[in-house]
Write a protein that holds these residues in place. Structure first.
Motif, mmCIF file in Angstrom:
data_model
loop_
_atom_site.group_PDB
_atom_site.id
_atom_site.type_symbol
_atom_site.label_atom_id
_atom_site.label_comp_id
_atom_site.label_asym_id
_atom_site.label_seq_id
_atom_site.Cartn_x
_atom_site.Cartn_y
_atom_site.Cartn_z
ATOM 1 N N MET A 1 -59.309 30.680 -19.984
ATOM 2 C CA MET A 1 -57.933 30.232 -20.227
ATOM 3 C C MET A 1 -57.538 29.147 -19.233
ATOM 4 S SD MET A 1 -54.397 32.428 -20.367
ATOM 5 C CE MET A 1 -54.125 32.414 -18.596
ATOM 6 N N HIS A 3 -54.706 27.453 -17.224
ATOM 7 C CA HIS A 3 -53.317 27.678 -16.800
ATOM 8 C C HIS A 3 -52.495 26.387 -16.770
ATOM 9 C CE1 HIS A 3 -53.453 31.956 -15.870
ATOM 10 N NE2 HIS A 3 -54.666 31.761 -15.381
ATOM 11 N N PHE A 6 -51.483 26.574 -20.642
ATOM 12 C CA PHE A 6 -51.054 27.814 -21.280
ATOM 13 C C PHE A 6 -49.542 27.972 -21.256
ATOM 14 C CE2 PHE A 6 -49.715 32.257 -21.043
ATOM 15 C CZ PHE A 6 -50.187 32.707 -22.272
ATOM 16 N N LEU A 61 -54.553 27.590 -24.906
ATOM 17 C CA LEU A 61 -55.506 28.421 -24.171
ATOM 18 C C LEU A 61 -56.683 27.613 -23.631
ATOM 19 C CD1 LEU A 61 -55.787 31.658 -26.366
ATOM 20 C CD2 LEU A 61 -55.063 31.569 -23.971
#
Length: 372
Positions: A1, A3, A6, A61
């Motif tokens: 993922m 960040h 996201f 993501l």
């Protein structure tokens, strides 16, 4: 993922938007704000299983900056706090285990008690009446009416609701909304639900306070552009003294969190540092700030260059808790002014002043050298 891209919103949040008379679902109120949406999904059941929502989630993501999130990417490039960052701080920075929508943004129509100069008929029925009186044309968007379909969809998910985010018009004047909130109290659900109101800060009654105190929390985001006479002119016919008093009353609710949320435009950018100072002296945090999107001649960059130079002198060497708007002001002041748009601004204000029996130079006297 990843960040850096996201955002929690698509997993939990649904915004009921209306564009060109059509209803559409978005993962956030900022999604697609800079352009047309490439999909046509009008109900929650279809949205939750749509390829579009899956695409947005996958992008965020895997480090892909989804094009619909352009407003957040722009804010972050300018080092301003974005909605993406705020949502992740508030609601979590990883995908939730439960795959269901729990946060809903509901529009209550354009019923409002103010006629703010940067708003349009879709934002206030008082402005719509003013446009009608002046013979000005405007297009209906569908946002003028209470979103009964959205309310029905929320009621179908009554046990899942964790947050209701409401805007109008003035949502605290919406009878259907207040009736729904009372239903939630009677059902015993209120204690588990957070509320957010985008409000002009003019509405307060003891009965309203009693109702809202039943909920888990209430976030009042007060739309404010200026203090004193400048506020009273821009947000006609509000009175700054009343808004300031209501802010104190909102703060007294045991479950409240009060913020101010300004919109940058030519009418308030010159005095904006005064608003920042006023808010900081009272411990009033800023939710975020926006830019006027209604008319190009209301854009803050239209401010005449000599006023921009004075504004830079005003902020030189000073610091505030929120420096994002100050950096934005520096960028605005570095952008060339547009004499043609400034003339359009003067023409617009002159028409509105005649209609309202006002005079901009009495409330915003710094425009005097440029008014004839």
């Amino acid at each position: 993922m990843d960040h850096d891209t996201f955002c929690i919103a698509p997993w939990i949040y649904a915004d009921f938007e209306k564009r060109d008379g059509k209803r559409i679902i978005r993962p956030c109120c900022s999604y697609g704000v800079d352009g047309k949406l490439s999909y046509d999904i009008t109900n929650l059941d279809d949205w939750e299983v749509s390829e579009k929502l899956g695409e947005i989630k996958t992008n965020l993501l895997t480090g892909v900056k989804d094009s619909g999130c352009a407003l957040c990417w722009r804010d972050e490039d300018l080092k301003n706090p974005s909605r993406r960052e705020k949502y992740n701080d508030l609601w979590g920075n990883t995908p939730p285990q439960a795959n269901k929508l729990t946060h809903f943004r509901l529009r209550t129509g354009n019923h409002c008690n103010l006629k703010c100069l940067m708003c349009q008929p879709r934002d206030s029925d008082k402005i719509a009446k003013e446009y009608d009186h002046m013979g000005l044309e405007y297009a209906l968007t569908g946002r003028e009416e209470f979103d009964w379909i959205g309310l029905a969809e929320i009621k179908q998910r009554i046990d899942d609701i964790k947050l209701l985010d409401m805007l109008g018009g003035e949502p605290l004047l919406s009878k259907p909304l207040l009736e729904f909130l009372r239903e939630l109290v009677d059902m015993g659900r209120a204690k588990d639900i957070d509320l957010i109101f985008d409000t002009n800060g003019t509405v307060y009654t003891p009965r309203l306070a009693e109702l809202l105190s039943e909920f888990k929390s209430v976030n009042f985001k007060i739309s404010m552009e200026a203090v004193g006479a400048a506020n009273d002119y821009i947000r006609y016919p509000s009175k700054f003294t009343k808004v300031a008093k209501n802010i104190d009353l909102y703060k007294q609710l045991p479950n409240s969190y009060v913020q101010f949320m300004p919109t940058f435009g030519i009418l308030n950018v010159f005095t904006f540092p005064d608003l920042l100072t006023w808010a900081e002296l009272r411990g009033l945090p800023m939710a975020m700030f926006n830019y006027v999107h209604t008319h190009s001649y209301l854009d803050p960059v239209v401010l005449p260059m000599p006023l921009k130079e004075q504004l830079l002198e005003k902020i030189q060497g000073r610091t505030w808790n929120y420096m994002g708007p100050i950096e934005a002001i520096k960028s605005i002041c570095a952008t060339p002014s547009d004499p043609y748009l400034f003339q359009q601004f003067k023409d617009y204000i002159s028409i509105r002043d005649i209609q309202r029996k006002q005079n901009i130079l009495e409330s915003l006297p710094y425009f005097k050298p440029y008014w004839s």
